[in-house]
Design a protein around this motif. Structure first.
Motif, PDB file in Angstrom:
ATOM      1  N   GLY A 138       0.747  -1.387   0.233  1.00 41.48           N
ATOM      2  CA  GLY A 138      -0.170  -0.059  -0.243  1.00 41.48           C
ATOM      3  C   GLY A 138       1.325   0.926   0.308  1.00 41.48           C
ATOM      4  O   GLY A 138       0.930   2.637  -0.368  1.00 41.48           O
ATOM      5  N   THR A 139       1.630   1.351   0.818  1.00 37.75           N
ATOM      6  CA  THR A 139       1.969   2.926   0.874  1.00 37.75           C
ATOM      7  C   THR A 139       3.470   2.487  -0.531  1.00 37.75           C
ATOM      8  O   THR A 139       3.547   4.201  -1.025  1.00 37.75           O
ATOM      9  CB  THR A 139       3.767   2.180   2.180  1.00 37.75           C
ATOM     10  OG1 THR A 139       3.134   2.190   3.524  1.00 37.75           O
ATOM     11  CG2 THR A 139       4.712   3.897   1.648  1.00 37.75           C
ATOM     12  N   LEU A 140       3.857   1.883  -1.170  1.00 36.77           N
ATOM     13  CA  LEU A 140       4.862   1.556  -2.615  1.00 36.77           C
ATOM     14  C   LEU A 140       3.691   1.568  -3.269  1.00 36.77           C
ATOM     15  O   LEU A 140       3.739   2.848  -4.697  1.00 36.77           O
ATOM     16  CB  LEU A 140       4.912   0.467  -2.788  1.00 36.77           C
ATOM     17  CG  LEU A 140       6.224  -0.243  -2.100  1.00 36.77           C
ATOM     18  CD1 LEU A 140       6.818  -1.442  -2.004  1.00 36.77           C
ATOM     19  CD2 LEU A 140       7.547   0.474  -2.291  1.00 36.77           C
ATOM     20  N   MET A 141       2.292   1.836  -3.675  1.00 40.57           N
ATOM     21  CA  MET A 141       1.517   2.024  -5.012  1.00 40.57           C
ATOM     22  C   MET A 141       1.111   4.197  -4.480  1.00 40.57           C
ATOM     23  O   MET A 141       0.885   4.394  -5.255  1.00 40.57           O
ATOM     24  CB  MET A 141       0.294   1.158  -4.819  1.00 40.57           C
ATOM     25  CG  MET A 141       0.203  -0.024  -4.818  1.00 40.57           C
ATOM     26  SD  MET A 141       0.599  -0.584  -5.966  1.00 40.57           S
ATOM     27  CE  MET A 141      -1.033   0.091  -7.291  1.00 40.57           C
ATOM     28  N   LEU A 168       1.948   6.465  -7.091  1.00 40.89           N
ATOM     29  CA  LEU A 168       1.248   7.231  -7.324  1.00 40.89           C
ATOM     30  C   LEU A 168       1.416   8.613  -7.391  1.00 40.89           C
ATOM     31  O   LEU A 168       0.332   9.552  -8.191  1.00 40.89           O
ATOM     32  CB  LEU A 168      -0.193   7.543  -6.623  1.00 40.89           C
ATOM     33  CG  LEU A 168      -1.109   5.568  -7.657  1.00 40.89           C
ATOM     34  CD1 LEU A 168      -2.560   5.192  -5.718  1.00 40.89           C
ATOM     35  CD2 LEU A 168      -1.568   5.995  -9.244  1.00 40.89           C
ATOM     36  N   SER A 169       2.248   8.949  -6.451  1.00 38.01           N
ATOM     37  CA  SER A 169       2.702  10.157  -5.735  1.00 38.01           C
ATOM     38  C   SER A 169       3.755  11.073  -7.061  1.00 38.01           C
ATOM     39  O   SER A 169       3.292  12.259  -7.586  1.00 38.01           O
ATOM     40  CB  SER A 169       3.567  10.158  -4.654  1.00 38.01           C
ATOM     41  OG  SER A 169       4.444   9.923  -5.204  1.00 38.01           O
ATOM     42  N   GLY A 170       4.126  10.152  -7.966  1.00 33.24           N
ATOM     43  CA  GLY A 170       4.767  10.728  -9.299  1.00 33.24           C
ATOM     44  C   GLY A 170       6.053  11.062  -8.972  1.00 33.24           C
ATOM     45  O   GLY A 170       6.645  11.235  -9.601  1.00 33.24           O
ATOM     46  N   GLU A 171       5.967  11.003  -7.779  1.00 36.11           N
ATOM     47  CA  GLU A 171       7.367  11.378  -7.909  1.00 36.11           C
ATOM     48  C   GLU A 171       8.216   9.848  -7.339  1.00 36.11           C
ATOM     49  O   GLU A 171       7.815   8.676  -7.201  1.00 36.11           O
ATOM     50  CB  GLU A 171       7.627  11.606  -6.019  1.00 36.11           C
ATOM     51  CG  GLU A 171       9.123  12.677  -4.990  1.00 36.11           C
ATOM     52  CD  GLU A 171       8.687  12.888  -3.634  1.00 36.11           C
ATOM     53  OE1 GLU A 171      10.228  13.565  -3.235  1.00 36.11           O
ATOM     54  OE2 GLU A 171       8.032  13.235  -3.355  1.00 36.11           O
ATOM     55  N   ASN A 191      16.908   3.114  -0.942  1.00 34.09           N
ATOM     56  CA  ASN A 191      18.328   3.835  -0.458  1.00 34.09           C
ATOM     57  C   ASN A 191      19.314   2.385  -0.156  1.00 34.09           C
ATOM     58  O   ASN A 191      20.977   2.841   0.118  1.00 34.09           O
ATOM     59  CB  ASN A 191      18.072   4.927   1.020  1.00 34.09           C
ATOM     60  CG  ASN A 191      18.275   4.008   2.241  1.00 34.09           C
ATOM     61  OD1 ASN A 191      17.883   2.668   2.882  1.00 34.09           O
ATOM     62  ND2 ASN A 191      18.184   4.408   3.447  1.00 34.09           N
ATOM     63  N   LYS A 192      19.052   1.422  -0.401  1.00 37.24           N
ATOM     64  CA  LYS A 192      20.291  -0.169  -0.190  1.00 37.24           C
ATOM     65  C   LYS A 192      19.927  -0.433  -1.429  1.00 37.24           C
ATOM     66  O   LYS A 192      21.541  -0.366  -1.495  1.00 37.24           O
ATOM     67  CB  LYS A 192      19.628  -0.895   0.853  1.00 37.24           C
ATOM     68  CG  LYS A 192      19.455  -0.079   2.115  1.00 37.24           C
ATOM     69  CD  LYS A 192      19.260  -0.780   3.486  1.00 37.24           C
ATOM     70  CE  LYS A 192      17.255  -1.046   3.597  1.00 37.24           C
ATOM     71  NZ  LYS A 192      17.272   0.682   4.206  1.00 37.24           N
ATOM     72  N   THR A 193      19.531  -0.337  -2.283  1.00 38.53           N
ATOM     73  CA  THR A 193      19.103  -0.944  -4.020  1.00 38.53           C
ATOM     74  C   THR A 193      19.029  -0.044  -4.664  1.00 38.53           C
ATOM     75  O   THR A 193      19.264  -0.430  -5.988  1.00 38.53           O
ATOM     76  CB  THR A 193      18.250  -2.315  -3.551  1.00 38.53           C
ATOM     77  OG1 THR A 193      17.299  -1.968  -3.476  1.00 38.53           O
ATOM     78  CG2 THR A 193      18.543  -3.325  -2.560  1.00 38.53           C
ATOM     79  N   ASN A 194      18.520   0.683  -3.994  1.00 41.56           N
ATOM     80  CA  ASN A 194      18.198   2.116  -5.384  1.00 41.56           C
ATOM     81  C   ASN A 194      16.817   1.458  -6.402  1.00 41.56           C
ATOM     82  O   ASN A 194      16.750   2.647  -7.749  1.00 41.56           O
ATOM     83  CB  ASN A 194      19.102   1.816  -6.703  1.00 41.56           C
ATOM     84  CG  ASN A 194      19.280   3.650  -6.712  1.00 41.56           C
ATOM     85  OD1 ASN A 194      19.059   4.786  -6.472  1.00 41.56           O
ATOM     86  ND2 ASN A 194      19.907   4.027  -8.473  1.00 41.56           N
ATOM     87  N   MET A 195      16.437   1.212  -5.829  1.00 38.42           N
ATOM     88  CA  MET A 195      15.596   0.475  -6.263  1.00 38.42           C
ATOM     89  C   MET A 195      14.135   1.261  -6.458  1.00 38.42           C
ATOM     90  O   MET A 195      13.661   1.465  -5.564  1.00 38.42           O
ATOM     91  CB  MET A 195      14.274  -0.948  -6.659  1.00 38.42           C
ATOM     92  CG  MET A 195      14.767  -2.049  -6.463  1.00 38.42           C
ATOM     93  SD  MET A 195      14.599  -3.947  -5.297  1.00 38.42           S
ATOM     94  CE  MET A 195      13.443  -4.249  -6.654  1.00 38.42           C
ATOM     95  N   THR A 196      13.024   1.616  -7.586  1.00 41.81           N
ATOM     96  CA  THR A 196      11.786   2.359  -7.107  1.00 41.81           C
ATOM     97  C   THR A 196      11.042   1.916  -6.556  1.00 41.81           C
ATOM     98  O   THR A 196      10.745   0.568  -6.897  1.00 41.81           O
ATOM     99  CB  THR A 196      11.922   2.527  -8.807  1.00 41.81           C
ATOM    100  OG1 THR A 196      10.948   1.779  -9.544  1.00 41.81           O
ATOM    101  CG2 THR A 196      13.234   4.086  -8.999  1.00 41.81           C
ATOM    102  N   ALA A 197       9.715   2.662  -6.049  1.00 37.90           N
ATOM    103  CA  ALA A 197       8.150   2.434  -5.615  1.00 37.90           C
ATOM    104  C   ALA A 197       7.653   0.681  -6.446  1.00 37.90           C
ATOM    105  O   ALA A 197       7.376  -0.324  -6.672  1.00 37.90           O
ATOM    106  CB  ALA A 197       7.284   3.411  -5.349  1.00 37.90           C
ATOM    107  N   ARG A 198       8.224   1.160  -7.965  1.00 40.34           N
ATOM    108  CA  ARG A 198       7.593   0.443  -8.994  1.00 40.34           C
ATOM    109  C   ARG A 198       8.281  -0.663  -9.224  1.00 40.34           C
ATOM    110  O   ARG A 198       8.013  -1.910  -9.165  1.00 40.34           O
ATOM    111  CB  ARG A 198       7.495   0.890 -10.723  1.00 40.34           C
ATOM    112  CG  ARG A 198       6.449   0.316 -11.637  1.00 40.34           C
ATOM    113  CD  ARG A 198       6.238   1.982 -12.765  1.00 40.34           C
ATOM    114  NE  ARG A 198       5.554   2.393 -13.092  1.00 40.34           N
ATOM    115  CZ  ARG A 198       4.805   2.653 -12.596  1.00 40.34           C
ATOM    116  NH1 ARG A 198       3.456   1.901 -12.540  1.00 40.34           N
ATOM    117  NH2 ARG A 198       4.033   3.670 -12.595  1.00 40.34           N
ATOM    118  N   ASP A 199       9.692  -0.820  -9.146  1.00 39.50           N
ATOM    119  CA  ASP A 199      10.211  -2.164  -9.417  1.00 39.50           C
ATOM    120  C   ASP A 199      10.485  -3.074  -8.361  1.00 39.50           C
ATOM    121  O   ASP A 199      10.041  -4.553  -8.358  1.00 39.50           O
ATOM    122  CB  ASP A 199      11.927  -1.415  -9.804  1.00 39.50           C
ATOM    123  CG  ASP A 199      12.432  -1.126  -9.882  1.00 39.50           C
ATOM    124  OD1 ASP A 199      12.236  -0.521 -11.416  1.00 39.50           O
ATOM    125  OD2 ASP A 199      13.346  -0.088 -10.103  1.00 39.50           O
TER     126      ASP A 199
END
Length: 708
Positions: A60-63, A67-70, A75-83
């Protein structure tokens, strides 16, 4: 990448993927044939309920981030929320296959013990008619089927509830969709087949089979039971209106949570892609979030099956009862005993009763002036709450910080706060931007000798129920240094502040992380000197490790030659065994009968330098409420306490070394980010730490009983 070199990225694991590895270890216990069958059913249900909460909170937090567009990166693996969401969904779908195989195995073994779940394909015609008659009489009258259309919009689907979705065609060939809720408070989930004792059908399966009766004017083309999971991650501090009463605001927030956006849709049967697309469009969820399940969508019915087979003792864990602590005599007054010597209670192996007796005694003792306590989660019908109420009614000052933001316990805490307030207790509702997660109790006494304190600091909640299920530690002490620090913590809380400085307690958010880093630096300094290198050691037992600042300092310690042992039950964002970086680090995880929950921090080699059986005087040992997660170290009030008593220090070292040696329930984390079983060649060298602690508790009572 926040100062992280590419060479170091191999040291890190993504938080969410690490959690999924933990939950897979829970699932593995469901498939572990060394575990009694009834208990394996429980592990399967726990796996599912864990995953539900994970989707509600973490996904839920990642979603929301997506959706925020940001663009927010881990900070450890450089993965985005979508990743991260994509990787989570891939992993969960893979685990679904594993869960299906284990569930099938469990059902096959249950059948050998006379218990079966069946569907209509395995019923005789007569049995089918009996069940249809049962449906007509006991279920159909309480259902509210509806056809989706312009006049009947798609209904709101409750989080976690089961619904039958039906694809229909009418006489004119027009396609429609029907839906009916499959659960309520009236009919049973498990329906026993009258002609076959021990044989059951799930209510939703009966509804799905008889759904043609509910939509008699239509032809059923496809059907499935569905279940949605909604985002439940609301951060109160982000939406709090200061003009509102905080308790009323939290009640409003709980209602708001129930209507948040879906993050997962589960199907019990395959339906065509067109129908999936229509469903996902209606629910506002991407098709990748649809998961085809190979098991019932809600496994909570396994607890009814456990009740049905209760007489078969061999299918359950051996009964264990918390024993009396040899450190304290509950038949005598508790307060004088604590004044003489510190006491450590180890749950569930030892009973919580000494602490309950202490509170009850404090409520009645004329020398006790006040009781101050932080409450995060408590049991229903809590004896602790009863004692606090009794103390207030006896005219003592009772100050209770009730954390209304304890996720999914908000309603219980709101009701509890009302009871305490009505009895005359002074209530604090949390602390602004910080959740209060500490387990701290301070009893202030005024005697002819002046002011004195009894302080209790624990690793787990003040909850009689979880003290039977979680491994936790509770230190009770009359040490004035600890009591003075605890008094300062409560003084700050009453002022709506966080304490900035303490003498001996570690208290987040201002004086825990920095003190941990300082003690790690001390071990690094020892490792750099030949004469003291063997003394350089760090031993940590926690539930989760995500704080990058601490992780990087641990990596630095490993590079310096400090020997590091970590017992991390759940999320672990640090990867051991990376050459030149983390090759001095050993990490294990224990998933067993009881939930590992205690936190122990050890700095310095505990082995006495003179070769004696005692603990090295330079070794510093703490227990506390904080995991090494950023939320704990920077965004919560947490308390850890130093242990001064030599006997208790020795005991904690024994507990830690035992869990690190566990080769039955312990799994070791490899440099490939996998958890592996340890090979045990000699049966006599098998070590199940939880079983060993219970055996030790039983033996300690036996020794005490034979003493004159």
């Amino acid at each position: 990448m926040d100062g992280t070199s590419p060479a170091q990225t191999g040291c890190y694991q993504n938080r969410e993927l690490s959690w999924l590895l933990f939950n897979e270890r829970v699932l593995d216990e469901a498939g572990n044939t060394d575990v009694p069958l009834a208990e394996r059913l429980t592990f399967a249900s726990i796996y599912q309920s864990n995953l539900d909460e994970f989707f509600m909170v973490r996904v839920g937090t990642l979603m929301v981030q997506m959706l925020s567009g940001e663009t927010i990166r881990d900070n450890k693996t450089n993965m985005t929320a979508r990743d991260q969401v994509s990787a989570i969904l891939d992993t969960v779908k893979s685990l679904e296959k594993k869960k299906t195989a284990i569930y099938t195995q469990l059902m096959d073994e249950l059948a050998e013990h006379g218990v079966s779940l069946i569907n209509f394909n395995t019923l005789s015609d007569d049995e089918g008619k009996i069940l249809e008659a049962y449906f007509d009489k006991n279920i159909a009258p309480f259902l509210s089927p509806m056809i989706i259309g312009k006049q009947q919009p798609f209904p709101f689907l409750q989080n976690g509830e089961l619904y039958a979705v039906v694809l229909l065609s009418n006489r004119n060939g027009k396609n429609r969709m029907g839906i009916v809720q499959c659960s309520n408070q009236i009919f049973k989930r498990l329906i026993e087949i009258p002609s076959r004792p021990g044989t059951f059908m799930l209510c939703e399966e009966l509804i799905l089979h008889c759904v043609t009766k509910l939509f008699s004017n239509y032809a059923v083309r496809e059907k499935s039971v569905i279940r949605i999971t909604r985002n439940a991650d609301i951060e109160p501090t982000e939406v709090y209106d200061e003009d509102l009463d905080y308790r009323n605001f939290m009640e409003h927030l709980i209602k708001q949570r129930k209507r948040m956006s879906p993050v997962r849709l589960e199907l019990s049967r395959q339906i065509n892609e067109s129908a999936k697309k229509e469903l996902s469009g209606i629910l506002g969820i991407d098709g990748s979030h649809i998961i085809n399940a190979g098991t019932p969508l809600d496994l909570s019915f396994v607890f009814q099956i456990r009740d049905f087979i209760r007489s078969k003792k061999e299918l359950f864990y051996r009964k264990r009862i918390p024993k009396k602590s040899p450190s304290i005599d509950v038949r005598k007054s508790i307060i004088p005993q604590i004044m003489k010597k510190d006491v450590l209670l180890s749950y569930p192996f030892e009973s919580i009763k000494p602490f309950l007796n202490l509170l009850h005694e404090a409520a009645e003792d004329s020398s006790v002036v006040s009781i101050k306590m932080t409450l995060y989660r408590v049991a229903d019908k809590s004896k602790i709450i009863d004692s606090l109420i009794e103390a207030a009614e006896n005219g003592k000052e009772v100050v209770v910080l009730v954390e209304l933001r304890a996720r999914f316990d908000e309603e219980n805490n709101i009701e509890m706060s009302r009871r305490l307030e009505e009895a005359g207790c002074r209530i604090i509702y949390g602390l602004g931007d910080y959740k209060v997660h500490s387990k701290l109790c301070l009893i202030t006494c005024h005697t002819e000798n002046g002011l004195s304190y009894i302080t209790q600091i624990g690793t787990g909640n003040y909850n009689e129920k979880t003290s039977l299920l979680y491994t936790d530690l509770s230190l009770i002490t009359a040490d004035s240094r600890i009591g003075t620090d605890a008094a300062a913590v409560f003084k700050s809380l009453l002022l709506g502040e966080t304490v900035d400085e303490t003498d001996c307690l570690l208290v987040a958010p201002n004086c825990l992380q920095n003190r941990i880093l300082q003690m790690i630096d001390e071990q690094i300094a020892l490792a750099k000197t030949l004469e003291t290198r063997k003394s350089a050691y760090i031993g940590i037992k926690i539930n989760s490790l995500t704080d990058k600042v601490i992780i990087d300092k641990i990596v630095e310690a490993s590079c310096a030659g400090v020997r590091i042992e970590l017992c991390v039950r759940g999320i672990c964002c640090l990867v051991p065994g990376i050459r030149g970086l983390t090759d001095n680090i050993k990490i294990v995880s224990i998933v067993g009968r009881f939930l590992e929950h205690s936190r122990i921090y050890i700095f310095g080699n505990p082995s006495a330098q003179d070769g004696s059986a005692g603990v090295n005087k330079e070794c510093r040992i703490f227990i506390g409420s904080a995991d090494f997660m950023t939320r704990n170290t920077e965004r919560r009030v947490e308390v850890a306490v130093p242990v001064f008593d030599d006997d208790i220090k020795k005991r904690l070292v024994h507990i830690f070394s035992t869990v690190m040696s566990d080769n039955v329930k312990g799994r070791e984390l490899t440099s490939e980010k996998n958890y592996v079983r340890r090979t045990v060649c000699d049966e006599e060298k098998r070590c199940s730490s939880q079983e060993q602690f219970y055996e030790e508790a039983y033996k300690a009572v036996s020794r005490r009983e034979v003493q004159p």
